[in-house]
Motif scaffolding. Sequence first.
Motif, mmCIF file in Angstrom:
data_model
loop_
_atom_site.group_PDB
_atom_site.id
_atom_site.type_symbol
_atom_site.label_atom_id
_atom_site.label_comp_id
_atom_site.label_asym_id
_atom_site.label_seq_id
_atom_site.Cartn_x
_atom_site.Cartn_y
_atom_site.Cartn_z
ATOM 1 N N LEU A 41 -23.804 -23.077 -30.218
ATOM 2 C CA LEU A 41 -22.486 -22.572 -30.599
ATOM 3 C C LEU A 41 -22.501 -21.058 -30.804
ATOM 4 C CD1 LEU A 41 -21.344 -25.344 -33.107
ATOM 5 C CD2 LEU A 41 -20.566 -24.989 -30.763
ATOM 6 N N VAL A 42 -23.534 -20.554 -31.473
ATOM 7 C CA VAL A 42 -23.612 -19.113 -31.698
ATOM 8 C C VAL A 42 -23.798 -18.374 -30.383
ATOM 9 C CG1 VAL A 42 -25.005 -17.278 -32.732
ATOM 10 C CG2 VAL A 42 -24.412 -19.299 -34.078
ATOM 11 N N GLU A 43 -24.640 -18.901 -29.521
ATOM 12 C CA GLU A 43 -24.847 -18.259 -28.214
ATOM 13 C C GLU A 43 -23.550 -18.238 -27.406
ATOM 14 O OE1 GLU A 43 -26.740 -16.076 -25.529
ATOM 15 O OE2 GLU A 43 -27.746 -16.824 -27.325
ATOM 16 N N ARG A 44 -22.806 -19.321 -27.468
ATOM 17 C CA ARG A 44 -21.559 -19.429 -26.698
ATOM 18 C C ARG A 44 -20.486 -18.468 -27.217
ATOM 19 N NH1 ARG A 44 -19.838 -25.328 -26.682
ATOM 20 N NH2 ARG A 44 -21.654 -25.431 -25.305
ATOM 21 N N HIS A 45 -20.471 -18.270 -28.530
ATOM 22 C CA HIS A 45 -19.415 -17.450 -29.146
ATOM 23 C C HIS A 45 -19.981 -16.147 -29.713
ATOM 24 C CE1 HIS A 45 -16.604 -20.812 -28.850
ATOM 25 N NE2 HIS A 45 -17.543 -21.601 -29.361
ATOM 26 N N ARG A 46 -21.091 -15.685 -29.188
ATOM 27 C CA ARG A 46 -21.824 -14.555 -29.764
ATOM 28 C C ARG A 46 -20.953 -13.312 -29.928
ATOM 29 N NH1 ARG A 46 -25.089 -10.377 -27.735
ATOM 30 N NH2 ARG A 46 -24.575 -11.040 -25.626
ATOM 31 N N LEU A 47 -20.249 -12.923 -28.890
ATOM 32 C CA LEU A 47 -19.465 -11.685 -28.952
ATOM 33 C C LEU A 47 -18.335 -11.791 -29.972
ATOM 34 C CD1 LEU A 47 -19.296 -10.696 -25.178
ATOM 35 C CD2 LEU A 47 -20.779 -9.756 -26.967
ATOM 36 N N ALA A 48 -17.690 -12.955 -30.028
ATOM 37 C CA ALA A 48 -16.619 -13.138 -31.012
ATOM 38 C C ALA A 48 -17.178 -13.060 -32.425
ATOM 39 C CB ALA A 48 -15.926 -14.476 -30.791
ATOM 40 N N LEU A 49 -18.333 -13.663 -32.654
ATOM 41 C CA LEU A 49 -18.944 -13.633 -33.975
ATOM 42 C C LEU A 49 -19.364 -12.222 -34.364
ATOM 43 C CD1 LEU A 49 -21.052 -16.884 -33.571
ATOM 44 C CD2 LEU A 49 -19.259 -16.553 -35.281
ATOM 45 N N MET A 50 -19.906 -11.466 -33.414
ATOM 46 C CA MET A 50 -20.345 -10.105 -33.703
ATOM 47 C C MET A 50 -19.187 -9.196 -34.091
ATOM 48 S SD MET A 50 -23.193 -9.653 -30.675
ATOM 49 C CE MET A 50 -23.517 -7.925 -30.998
ATOM 50 N N SER A 51 -17.984 -9.531 -33.646
ATOM 51 C CA SER A 51 -16.822 -8.687 -33.950
ATOM 52 C C SER A 51 -16.252 -8.954 -35.335
ATOM 53 C CB SER A 51 -15.730 -8.900 -32.899
ATOM 54 O OG SER A 51 -15.121 -10.180 -33.052
ATOM 55 N N MET A 52 -16.760 -9.964 -36.035
ATOM 56 C CA MET A 52 -16.229 -10.311 -37.354
ATOM 57 C C MET A 52 -16.859 -9.425 -38.425
ATOM 58 S SD MET A 52 -16.073 -14.469 -36.961
ATOM 59 C CE MET A 52 -15.192 -15.162 -35.544
ATOM 60 N N THR A 53 -16.051 -9.061 -39.403
ATOM 61 C CA THR A 53 -16.493 -8.067 -40.392
ATOM 62 C C THR A 53 -16.706 -8.644 -41.782
ATOM 63 O OG1 THR A 53 -14.205 -7.465 -40.926
ATOM 64 C CG2 THR A 53 -15.282 -6.243 -39.145
ATOM 65 N N SER A 54 -16.589 -9.964 -41.959
ATOM 66 C CA SER A 54 -16.755 -10.550 -43.286
ATOM 67 C C SER A 54 -17.373 -11.933 -43.182
ATOM 68 C CB SER A 54 -15.405 -10.650 -44.016
ATOM 69 O OG SER A 54 -14.587 -11.625 -43.402
ATOM 70 N N THR A 55 -18.032 -12.364 -44.268
ATOM 71 C CA THR A 55 -18.571 -13.723 -44.306
ATOM 72 C C THR A 55 -17.438 -14.745 -44.341
ATOM 73 O OG1 THR A 55 -18.743 -13.619 -46.731
ATOM 74 C CG2 THR A 55 -20.707 -13.037 -45.448
ATOM 75 N N GLU A 56 -16.293 -14.368 -44.901
ATOM 76 C CA GLU A 56 -15.157 -15.290 -44.921
ATOM 77 C C GLU A 56 -14.726 -15.640 -43.501
ATOM 78 O OE1 GLU A 56 -10.583 -15.625 -46.690
ATOM 79 O OE2 GLU A 56 -11.716 -13.766 -46.889
ATOM 80 N N ALA A 57 -14.676 -14.630 -42.623
ATOM 81 C CA ALA A 57 -14.311 -14.886 -41.232
ATOM 82 C C ALA A 57 -15.354 -15.773 -40.553
ATOM 83 C CB ALA A 57 -14.163 -13.569 -40.481
ATOM 84 N N LEU A 58 -16.625 -15.520 -40.821
ATOM 85 C CA LEU A 58 -17.691 -16.346 -40.248
ATOM 86 C C LEU A 58 -17.599 -17.773 -40.774
ATOM 87 C CD1 LEU A 58 -20.653 -13.817 -40.548
ATOM 88 C CD2 LEU A 58 -19.572 -14.561 -38.417
ATOM 89 N N ASP A 59 -17.289 -17.937 -42.050
ATOM 90 C CA ASP A 59 -17.161 -19.271 -42.638
ATOM 91 C C ASP A 59 -16.016 -20.047 -41.989
ATOM 92 O OD1 ASP A 59 -19.238 -18.657 -44.301
ATOM 93 O OD2 ASP A 59 -18.035 -18.430 -46.113
ATOM 94 N N ARG A 60 -14.871 -19.387 -41.805
ATOM 95 C CA ARG A 60 -13.730 -20.060 -41.180
ATOM 96 C C ARG A 60 -14.083 -20.493 -39.761
ATOM 97 N NH1 ARG A 60 -10.544 -15.785 -43.424
ATOM 98 N NH2 ARG A 60 -10.423 -14.867 -41.334
#
Length: 225
Positions: A24-43
């Motif tokens: 999942l992380v590999e598939r969405h790597r770029l989207a995850l890297m663009s997030m600026t908070s743990t809250e966004a990563l949690d959602r």
Amino acid sequence: MREATMSDPLPRPGRRRPIDPDILVERHRLALMSMTSTEALDRFAARLGIDTRSLARRFVTALSERAGIDYEQMLRVELAREGVDSVLADRARIGPRLLMWSAATTDMFTVCGADRRPAWRDTFTPEDLGSGRVSTVAALKAIELAGHWIAEWGAQAGTLRLNLATNQGIDLAGLHRFAGGVSVVVDVAAVPLDNPAAQQCLHREPVSSRYLDLTDLLHPPGAPA
């Protein structure tokens, strides 16, 4: 991960598929890297079905190993900011909102403004190079520039969305401490693709920031917050 993630609704019984956080992380790597908070990563994790402690631990490990995201460092920075930044945050909320990009080579840094044009490009000083973290130093240059122009504008504080060419070896805590010292609330993300600062690193001619106007740095409506 934060406990709030574990309270999200579970998938309906009988329809669950095995979840592999690494994939999942590999598939969405770029989207995850663009997030600026743990809250966004949690959602994001909750939407992907990561809803147990075991999966959460694997997800945090995959973030680090596959996307260069240090979740624990982000969380420590956020917790530290909660207690000391309330006045700065209130001032920044009514100040200018800026968007900048930064990148570095082994001997030069480039900072681009919201218009994606070079705002500052120069060689590192020996002191800069002595730190061994050129990407962090390039980010510090962008924050320094943001603080200067916020003060020139006459505001007490402002916000900066800073898009880095890489998140490898970035000292997030150091960036936030420095930003607080120049009255900037900074949200840091990694945007390795189509990063104008990285593209401008191919050029060697210095670009002076003295001819900038604050409007060159203002966060345009519709751009990522």
